[in-house]
Design an enzyme around this catalytic site. Structure first.
Site, mmCIF file in Angstrom:
data_model
loop_
_atom_site.group_PDB
_atom_site.id
_atom_site.type_symbol
_atom_site.label_atom_id
_atom_site.label_comp_id
_atom_site.label_asym_id
_atom_site.label_seq_id
_atom_site.Cartn_x
_atom_site.Cartn_y
_atom_site.Cartn_z
ATOM 1 N N SER A 268 -1.201 7.758 -15.769
ATOM 2 C CA SER A 268 -0.802 6.364 -15.561
ATOM 3 C C SER A 268 -0.038 5.729 -16.733
ATOM 4 O O SER A 268 1.042 6.188 -17.101
ATOM 5 C CB SER A 268 -2.050 5.534 -15.230
ATOM 6 O OG SER A 268 -1.689 4.283 -14.701
ATOM 7 N N ASP A 319 -3.381 7.058 -3.351
ATOM 8 C CA ASP A 319 -2.860 6.207 -4.423
ATOM 9 C C ASP A 319 -1.717 5.361 -3.861
ATOM 10 O O ASP A 319 -0.675 5.890 -3.451
ATOM 11 C CB ASP A 319 -2.359 7.088 -5.571
ATOM 12 C CG ASP A 319 -1.903 6.290 -6.784
ATOM 13 O OD1 ASP A 319 -1.818 5.040 -6.681
ATOM 14 O OD2 ASP A 319 -1.631 6.900 -7.829
ATOM 15 N N HIS A 347 -5.785 6.374 -7.479
ATOM 16 C CA HIS A 347 -4.858 6.448 -8.607
ATOM 17 C C HIS A 347 -5.387 7.361 -9.721
ATOM 18 O O HIS A 347 -4.655 8.204 -10.230
ATOM 19 C CB HIS A 347 -4.611 5.041 -9.145
ATOM 20 C CG HIS A 347 -3.576 4.984 -10.221
ATOM 21 N ND1 HIS A 347 -2.304 5.506 -10.076
ATOM 22 C CD2 HIS A 347 -3.628 4.465 -11.480
ATOM 23 C CE1 HIS A 347 -1.623 5.307 -11.192
ATOM 24 N NE2 HIS A 347 -2.402 4.687 -12.057
#
Length: 370
Positions: A268, A319, A347
């Site tokens: 991320s 996600d 995610h």
């Protein structure tokens, strides 16, 4: 209020909240609770921030003004082809051939992962030497990383996690007092010679990898494992506004990793650090595992196509962030990459399916070692 008035943490909070609620009004309400001493953004500010991330893959506050690019992808490909045809050719001749300045040719060589040097012939190759060299090159590239089996081997059940050598501390990286967790193999097993560098997402820190069991498991298998708190997160409280690619390079070249070429794991938010780093310094790592990272459009496709680093592009099937769609699209052009989808995961897919994540990581490290 312009988005540059908000910190990176506040911008990430706004975006994450919008993804969960799909409501600018709810973002403003939750922002007021989370940051009571900060002026609440307008709904238009939230909309602009979300639009910016979806268009650029970045939450950087300032978007640079467009400028004429001398080093286009076409020029980059031409320079790469010229150096492939004649590796001994000077950058001065390359720049004249392609029609760019010498400094532009030097920048292109850096982006392509090439190091310029002066050549001195010590001994001329004999005919049979050339055939041996060709065999060596073909064996190096024979593995198809897009199709390797990441589920072939099970993790040994008798690994010794309790005797790993665990330490924490801080180290100065580019002027930042950075916190780290370092785990080495037990003294009674043979080290693999491999290492891992673990970054983290916005809501996490190095402790996440310890609680998940990744640090101790990988160390018990013989690997050196380092997890860090990036600037502004966890125990690394100071922010960093410098070159993030250089920041990661400095970690790898520090005593923490003992001069090794680690596998870089980057979920991320940490894509703000890792993606550009891989574009500029892929020679410093042995593998790359981005997990739905941001900023995947920050490196030209022409550069990514030339990066040979084995790469696993991971994301969860559930996600809903734009990163899950953009990461495989943008990074999938890397010739030694494989797309890995975690079914029924969100995610932070590695948190939803830690056993599966560890099994794939174990097999990836084994393939790199073999």
């Amino acid at each position: 209020m312009p988005t540059e008035k908000f910190t990176l943490e506040q911008r990430f909070f706004m975006y994450d909240t919008y993804v969960k609620t799909e409501s600018c009004r709810d973002v403003c309400r939750q922002f007021r609770v989370r940051f009571p001493d900060v002026k609440v953004p307008s709904r238009e500010t939230v909309r602009q921030l979300v639009l910016r991330l979806r268009e650029t893959g970045s939450l950087n506050a300032r978007i640079p003004k467009p400028r004429r690019r001398v080093l286009t992808e076409q020029k980059l490909d031409e320079i790469g082809a010229s150096l492939e045809r004649s590796p001994n050719k000077s950058l001065r001749l390359v720049s004249q051939e392609v029609g760019v300045s010498k400094s532009t040719a030097h920048t292109a060589a850096k982006l392509l992962g090439l190091k310029t040097c002066r050549m001195t012939v010590i001994q001329e190759l004999l005919p049979h030497d050339d055939s041996m060299t060709s065999e060596s090159k073909s064996s190096h590239h024979e593995r198809d990383w897009k199709k390797v089996n990441l589920y072939e081997h099970e993790i040994p059940k008798d690994v010794n996690k309790k005797d790993v050598i665990y330490s924490t501390g801080t180290i100065n990286i580019e002027g930042i007092n950075m916190f780290y967790r370092k785990v080495s193999p037990p003294s009674n097993i043979q080290p693999s010679g491999q290492s891992l560098l673990l970054l983290h997402g916005r809501n996490f820190k190095s402790e996440t990898w310890e609680k998940l069991g990744t640090l101790h498991l990988m160390a018990s298998l013989g690997h050196l494992v380092v997890a860090v708190d990036l600037p502004g997160y966890g125990e690394t409280t100071a922010p960093y506004s410098g070159d993030r690619s250089k920041f990661i390079a400095s970690i790898i070249q520090s005593p923490l990793l003992s001069g090794s070429h680690p596998v870089l794991i980057s979920p991320s938010m940490s894509g703000e650090y890792s993606v550009m780093f891989v574009g500029e310094h892929s020679d410093l790592i042995s593998g790359y595992i981005p997990v739905a990272p941001v900023a995947t459009s920050s490196v030209p496709q022409g550069v990514l196509r030339k990066i040979q680093t084995p790469t696993l592009i991971m994301y969860g099937a559930n996600d809903n962030t734009p990163m899950a769609k953009e990461a495989p699209k943008n990074l999938g052009v890397m010739p030694n990459s494989q797309e890995v989808v975690f079914k029924n995961c969100g995610h932070a897919a590695y948190l939803d399916e830690p056993d599966l994540f560890h099994k794939m990581l174990y097999n990836f490290m084994k393939l790199l070692h073999d």
